[in-house]
Design a protein around this motif. Structure first.
Motif, mmCIF file in Angstrom:
data_model
loop_
_atom_site.group_PDB
_atom_site.id
_atom_site.type_symbol
_atom_site.label_atom_id
_atom_site.label_comp_id
_atom_site.label_asym_id
_atom_site.label_seq_id
_atom_site.Cartn_x
_atom_site.Cartn_y
_atom_site.Cartn_z
ATOM 1 N N ALA A 749 0.842 -1.192 0.000
ATOM 2 C CA ALA A 749 0.000 0.000 0.000
ATOM 3 C C ALA A 749 0.878 1.242 0.000
ATOM 4 O O ALA A 749 1.941 1.260 0.622
ATOM 5 N N ASN A 750 0.433 2.280 -0.715
ATOM 6 C CA ASN A 750 1.165 3.551 -0.795
ATOM 7 C C ASN A 750 0.214 4.714 -0.580
ATOM 8 O O ASN A 750 -0.960 4.670 -0.974
ATOM 9 N N MET A 751 0.741 5.776 0.026
ATOM 10 C CA MET A 751 0.020 7.037 0.159
ATOM 11 C C MET A 751 0.928 8.160 -0.338
ATOM 12 O O MET A 751 2.118 8.175 -0.026
ATOM 13 N N ASP A 752 0.363 9.090 -1.103
ATOM 14 C CA ASP A 752 1.128 10.194 -1.671
ATOM 15 C C ASP A 752 0.413 11.503 -1.381
ATOM 16 O O ASP A 752 -0.820 11.586 -1.489
ATOM 17 N N PHE A 753 1.205 12.540 -1.062
ATOM 18 C CA PHE A 753 0.646 13.852 -0.774
ATOM 19 C C PHE A 753 1.500 14.919 -1.472
ATOM 20 O O PHE A 753 2.726 14.859 -1.458
ATOM 21 N N THR A 754 0.813 15.914 -2.079
ATOM 22 C CA THR A 754 1.489 16.990 -2.796
ATOM 23 C C THR A 754 0.938 18.341 -2.330
ATOM 24 O O THR A 754 -0.271 18.482 -2.121
ATOM 25 N N TYR A 755 1.838 19.292 -2.178
ATOM 26 C CA TYR A 755 1.430 20.653 -1.846
ATOM 27 C C TYR A 755 2.244 21.630 -2.690
ATOM 28 O O TYR A 755 3.460 21.496 -2.802
ATOM 29 N N LYS A 756 1.561 22.601 -3.272
ATOM 30 C CA LYS A 756 2.233 23.683 -3.997
ATOM 31 C C LYS A 756 1.586 24.993 -3.599
ATOM 32 O O LYS A 756 0.365 25.144 -3.713
ATOM 33 N N LYS A 757 2.415 25.914 -3.124
ATOM 34 C CA LYS A 757 1.884 27.203 -2.719
ATOM 35 C C LYS A 757 1.632 28.070 -3.939
ATOM 36 O O LYS A 757 2.132 27.799 -5.036
ATOM 37 N N SER A 758 0.859 29.104 -3.738
ATOM 38 C CA SER A 758 0.630 30.061 -4.817
ATOM 39 C C SER A 758 1.960 30.701 -5.213
ATOM 40 O O SER A 758 2.846 30.902 -4.383
ATOM 41 N N GLY A 759 2.087 31.011 -6.488
ATOM 42 C CA GLY A 759 3.352 31.556 -6.968
ATOM 43 C C GLY A 759 3.142 32.498 -8.125
ATOM 44 O O GLY A 759 2.011 32.783 -8.536
ATOM 45 N N ILE A 760 4.261 32.980 -8.656
ATOM 46 C CA ILE A 760 4.176 33.932 -9.757
ATOM 47 C C ILE A 760 3.948 33.186 -11.066
ATOM 48 O O ILE A 760 4.270 32.007 -11.206
ATOM 49 N N LEU A 761 3.374 33.880 -12.009
ATOM 50 C CA LEU A 761 3.115 33.353 -13.341
ATOM 51 C C LEU A 761 3.834 34.273 -14.326
ATOM 52 O O LEU A 761 3.472 35.437 -14.483
ATOM 53 N N LEU A 762 4.891 33.749 -14.967
ATOM 54 C CA LEU A 762 5.653 34.584 -15.896
ATOM 55 C C LEU A 762 4.871 34.786 -17.191
ATOM 56 O O LEU A 762 4.172 33.888 -17.657
ATOM 57 N N PRO A 763 5.006 36.014 -17.785
ATOM 58 C CA PRO A 763 5.898 37.078 -17.304
ATOM 59 C C PRO A 763 5.280 37.943 -16.204
ATOM 60 O O PRO A 763 5.957 38.349 -15.280
ATOM 61 N N LEU A 764 3.981 38.269 -16.339
ATOM 62 C CA LEU A 764 3.363 39.208 -15.409
ATOM 63 C C LEU A 764 2.059 38.611 -14.899
ATOM 64 O O LEU A 764 1.002 38.781 -15.509
ATOM 65 N N GLY A 765 2.143 37.900 -13.808
ATOM 66 C CA GLY A 765 0.939 37.295 -13.266
ATOM 67 C C GLY A 765 1.239 36.460 -12.054
ATOM 68 O O GLY A 765 2.373 36.375 -11.580
ATOM 69 N N LYS A 766 0.209 35.824 -11.541
ATOM 70 C CA LYS A 766 0.351 34.902 -10.426
ATOM 71 C C LYS A 766 -0.753 33.866 -10.502
ATOM 72 O O LYS A 766 -1.775 34.061 -11.183
ATOM 73 N N THR A 767 -0.548 32.768 -9.797
ATOM 74 C CA THR A 767 -1.509 31.673 -9.815
ATOM 75 C C THR A 767 -1.657 31.101 -8.422
ATOM 76 O O THR A 767 -0.753 31.244 -7.581
ATOM 77 N N ASN A 768 -2.790 30.457 -8.157
ATOM 78 C CA ASN A 768 -3.029 29.897 -6.832
ATOM 79 C C ASN A 768 -2.337 28.549 -6.681
ATOM 80 O O ASN A 768 -1.895 27.933 -7.648
ATOM 81 N N GLY A 769 -2.235 28.077 -5.452
ATOM 82 C CA GLY A 769 -1.601 26.791 -5.176
ATOM 83 C C GLY A 769 -2.611 25.663 -5.149
ATOM 84 O O GLY A 769 -3.794 25.835 -5.469
ATOM 85 N N PHE A 770 -2.155 24.483 -4.723
ATOM 86 C CA PHE A 770 -3.064 23.337 -4.648
ATOM 87 C C PHE A 770 -2.472 22.282 -3.727
ATOM 88 O O PHE A 770 -1.281 22.282 -3.411
ATOM 89 N N THR A 771 -3.329 21.388 -3.281
ATOM 90 C CA THR A 771 -2.925 20.194 -2.548
ATOM 91 C C THR A 771 -3.503 18.989 -3.273
ATOM 92 O O THR A 771 -4.543 19.078 -3.929
ATOM 93 N N ALA A 772 -2.815 17.851 -3.165
ATOM 94 C CA ALA A 772 -3.275 16.631 -3.833
ATOM 95 C C ALA A 772 -2.900 15.427 -2.993
ATOM 96 O O ALA A 772 -1.938 15.467 -2.205
ATOM 97 N N SER A 773 -3.654 14.355 -3.156
ATOM 98 C CA SER A 773 -3.374 13.114 -2.434
ATOM 99 C C SER A 773 -3.768 11.929 -3.302
ATOM 100 O O SER A 773 -4.626 12.048 -4.189
ATOM 101 N N SER A 774 -3.130 10.802 -3.071
ATOM 102 C CA SER A 774 -3.490 9.567 -3.781
ATOM 103 C C SER A 774 -3.147 8.378 -2.897
ATOM 104 O O SER A 774 -2.239 8.428 -2.069
ATOM 105 N N PHE A 775 -3.908 7.298 -3.101
ATOM 106 C CA PHE A 775 -3.744 6.078 -2.323
ATOM 107 C C PHE A 775 -3.774 4.893 -3.296
ATOM 108 O O PHE A 775 -4.685 4.801 -4.136
ATOM 109 N N THR A 776 -2.781 4.021 -3.209
ATOM 110 C CA THR A 776 -2.689 2.886 -4.126
ATOM 111 C C THR A 776 -2.530 1.598 -3.336
ATOM 112 O O THR A 776 -2.015 1.574 -2.217
#
Length: 853
Positions: A749-776
């Motif tokens: 059995a495996n469990m996976d977790f991902t987190y990415k914070k909000s960051g900049i969007l090149l050239p002039l912008g920004k984007t929101n972050g996300f969290t993710a999970s999976s179980f196998t």
């Protein structure tokens, strides 16, 4: 003290068996003998015994024997199983355990009828385990004995052998990550989740790589990289690597190489580096294969893929192929734009979209040994994709201008890729590593797009329905000569290369004539753009290998000649530039199984056809996107320090600095006269990035491990928009963690977790972050030939909502859209075949890595 009469032989033997002791006495010499006491085959002491033996004396001696017995009971057992390449068990294999330092044999054993063995050692430490059998290649692997009383090894595979080969050294717990001087190698086959994940899914587990919220690959946070298949560029991943890698089962892949500092033999393109995907190559006289079938829902569909290898005598063939569907049910989105200045407006759009697509791919490699010094080989790769979709949109513009409309967009996209290559390799009798290679490759990639736009409910505008088409193609021929000359610990490489590309874009805009109901060509918005690009290159590199040091240095010069022309107005484009790019790598290995690397490289990135293409995408009437034929290459300098420590666990830490100029990015400007936001690729950008990556894998128990992959970056960007300097900066953070537990009877059995914070969007912008999970959950059957797997991703969220903000002079724009997040996957993976020795293949080939993705 009471005296007893002399003991005879029978009484001595009876006495000696107390507490598991064994007594031997070679012969009697008159009135005395030598009493040798043994326990568990260990010599304890030799006692001279008089003919008239005192029992109390024996009791006193046995006290010290009992103490020694207790010490010897603190033993450690190493267990394993010996099998052949087709998983057939090998009985009566000889197993030897040696000390790592002086390689002195401390214990031996023989495998039983089921190939299983068990050897005992008395101390903690690092040992070498040697396994050999008749007509099989011997193997030596390192075993670490720590606190656990039992060390359970994975199956030890022996290959049949006609001639004796050098031993192969591996670790007792197959390492996922190996660091070389200029790259990191991730062993996909050592990852238990390869049976349920695609190659794209595995990318998030590889150091330096990550996936954004839409599943697109980022290399050190950058989308500027190249993807190779088996060390060579491939038409399969030339157009859109995400779609193809999503369809390839990870079980058909041997490893993923992340080349952070490409040597000078590689093209200078690819700012971040090269991702090299190695398909399984454990092939020999005989055959070997794997087959995978999977299903994903609600987004996705059925997919199947596999690989097969065959070798008979001097001929070797390897192939892999697959097909998959990726259907995306209906999702919603919204766009808003606020403009200031002379004309203040508010634009709000609401849209829906659904997509159905399928992808197929196939690859073939073959080689034939003319003799021990002459080898010919070739490759063929093919891919095809097709997608259809329907989008709807309602739009309302308020403020200084009032406009409303609705539309439907029936869209279709087709793509095809093909490449064929041939190689001839000449070896030299004086040194088998001295090589001359001549290569040729032809590549063709095509992509076509069609949108049919139906407008209705229009207010304060009267546009006809329209249709836009764009057919773009790339044809490429490459010729290359490489020479490798080893001199003791020094290897010198040199080569010449010529790349000759022809790009073409035929774009058309057609308005619907309501009287004839025909779509008529609008010549003012249609054209044919032809572009040729010739790259002439020469390189020279040096690789010096000492006992614990490795030095790599090289330089590459590339001359680029570009000619472009529009068919309708005969406008011509001419460019010519020379780039000289050095690369330096220093690697130091230490005795504690750690290493330290330093690297510097200069890279460039030429614009791709999609960025050069002057086709204007007007599928959304309020937003237009176009390429720029006048783009010049990006240039960059990269410095990196990385440290790898591999003992019971693995730790890799890297710190780097990356600066760039003439960055190619889509810049957006607002045109108040038409109320349209125009996005166009420009070279207006420079900046730098400080970055660090941390990878940790640690086995908490023999059957329980944890993995962490984290990436932290600080980005600073400067650009020019309408002759005004703009700045964008921020911190990006990506974190991935995984833990897996292996149960008895083949369950994991495996469990996976991902987190990415909000960051900049090149050239002039920004984007929101996300969290993710999976179980196998995996189950191995049929001696691990068959694996059943199931997985659920993001079970707690049906959708993920992506928010992107873009700002510029006098406008702020926000795009919101939802993507399916919850996903269920089931898969079946089957392995078969029997192999004996590896296929011989050429060690040099064509690698074109110079175009931007």
């Amino acid at each position: 003290m009471t005296k007893y009469k002399s003991l005879n032989d029978t009484q001595l033997l009876r006495l000696s068996k107390v507490g598991g002791l064994v007594a031997t006495y070679p012969k009697r010499k008159k009135n005395s003998l030598l009493l040798t006491l043994m326990f568990s085959s260990q010599l304890l002491l030799i006692v001279p015994v008089a003919a008239k033996y005192k029992v109390n004396d024996i009791k006193r001696n046995t006290k010290s024997i009992e103490l020694e017995k207790r010490r010897l009971q603190a033993t450690y057992t190493i267990k394993g199983r010996v099998v052949s390449t087709d998983q057939t068990t090998i009985p009566f294999a000889t197993v030897r355990v040696m000390k790592s330092g002086d390689q002195k044999v401390v214990s031996t054993s023989i495998s039983d009828n089921e190939g299983r063995f068990s050897v005992v050692v008395n101390e903690k430490g690092v040992y070498l385990l040697s396994v050999s059998s008749i007509e099989m290649k011997p193997t030596v692997q390192e075993v670490i004995v720590a606190n656990e009383p039992t060390v359970q090894l994975s199956d030890i595979v022996l290959f049949s052998s006609v001639k004796e080969l050098n031993s192969v050294t591996i670790t007792s717990k197959r390492p996922l990550v190996i660091q070389e001087a200029d790259r990191i190698v991730y062993d996909v086959q050592a990852d238990s989740q390869n049976t349920v994940y695609s190659v794209l899914d595995m990318m998030r587990k590889v150091p330096y790589l990550s996936l954004d919220g839409e599943g697109k690959i980022l290399f050190k946070g950058s989308s500027s990289y190249k993807v190779f298949i088996n060390g060579k560029p491939s038409a399969m991943v030339e157009r859109n690597p995400t779609d193809v890698l999503r369809s390839i089962p990870a079980s058909t892949i041997k490893s993923i190489e992340v080349i952070t500092t490409p040597p000078s033999k590689y093209d200078a393109e690819g700012l971040a580096g090269i991702i090299n995907i190695i398909t399984k190559k454990e092939i020999a006289n005989g055959y070997h294969g794997s087959f995978n079938i999977s299903g994903k829902a609600p987004e996705g569909g059925l997919g199947t893929g596999g690989g097969f290898t065959f070798k008979e005598g001097k001929l070797g063939v390897s192939t892999f192929a697959g097909i998959s569907r990726n259907d995306v049910p209906r999702t919603i989105g919204a766009t808003s734009r606020t403009t200031t200045g002379i004309s203040e407006t508010q634009l709000k759009q609401h849209n829906t979209t659904l997509t159905n697509s399928h992808t197929g791919y196939a690859g073939l490699e073959a080689s034939y040994e003319l003799d021990s010094l002459n080898l010919i080989s070739g490759q063929l790769n093919w891919s095809s994709s097709r997608s259809t979709g329907l989008a709807t949109q309602s739009s309302a513009l308020t403020g200084a201008v009032q406009q409303n409309y609705s539309l439907s967009n029936d869209r279709g996209n087709e793509g095809r890729g093909l490449d064929v290559a041939a190689h001839y390799q000449l070896g030299f009798q004086a040194n088998k590593n001295q090589l001359l290679t001549v290569s040729y490759r032809y590549l063709k990639s095509e992509n076509s797009l069609m949108n049919t736009i139906d407008l209705f409910d229009q207010f304060n505008q009267d546009n006809n329905d329209y249709r836009q088409l764009n057919a773009e193609s790339l044809a490429e021929q490459t010729a290359q000569i490489d020479y490798v000359h080893p001199i003791k610990n020094l290897t010198i490489e040199a080569g010449l290369k010529g790349i000759f590309r022809t790009n073409k874009s035929d774009f058309q805009f057609r308005n619907l004539n309501p009287l004839t109901n025909d779509y008529e060509l609008d010549l003012s918005r249609s054209n044919v753009f032809d572009n040729t690009q010739d790259v002439l290159a020469v390189y020279n590199s040096y690789n010096y290998q000492a006992v614990n040091w490795q030095f790599k240095a090289g330089i590459r010069a590339e001359q680029t000649i570009i000619n472009g022309i529009y068919s309708e107005n005969t406008t011509q484009l001419k460019q010519k530039y020379l780039n000289v790019v050095p690369a330096i790598v220093v690697n130091k290995k230490f005795k504690d199984r750690s290493s330290l690397s330093f690297s510097f490289s200069k890279r460039i990135q030429r614009p791709a056809i999609s960025q050069l293409n002057p086709f204007v995408d007007r599928s959304n009437p309020d937003f237009e996107t176009t390429g720029n034929p006048h783009l010049r290459p990006i240039t960059s300098d990269s410095y990196n320090i990385s440290y790898l420590k591999s003992s019971k666990g693995t730790v890799n830490i890297s710190i780097g600095h990356f600066n760039f100029s003439r960055l190619i990015n889509p810049f957006s400007t607002y045109d108040p006269s038409s109320n349209v936001t125009v996005t166009r690729f420009e070279n207006n950008g420079k900046g730098h990035v400080w970055k660090t990556n941390i990878y940790i894998r640690y086995p908490i128990l023999d059957n329980w491990d944890v993995v962490y992959n984290g990436d932290l970056r600080h980005v600073v960007f400067y650009g020019m928009v309408n002759n005004i300097t703009v700045r964008n900066s921020g911190v990006d953070f990506y974190s991935y963690a995984s833990t897996g537990f292996t149960f008895k009877k083949g369950w994991r059995a495996n469990m996976d977790f991902t987190y990415k914070k909000s960051g900049i969007l090149l050239p002039l912008g920004k984007t929101n972050g996300f969290t993710a999970s999976s179980f196998t959950l995996n189950k191995n059957l049929m001696q691990e030939k068959l694996t059943l797997s199931a997985a659920v991703s993001n079970p707690f969220s049906k959708f993920r909502y992506i928010e992107e903000q873009t700002f510029g002079q006098d406008f702020l724009q926000t795009n919101d859209r939802q993507v399916y997040y919850r996903k269920f996957t089931v898969s079946l993976n089957y392995r078969f075949g029997k192999l004996k020795e590896e296929i011989k293949k050429n060690k040099r080939g064509i690698k074109n890595d110079d175009l931007s993705n």
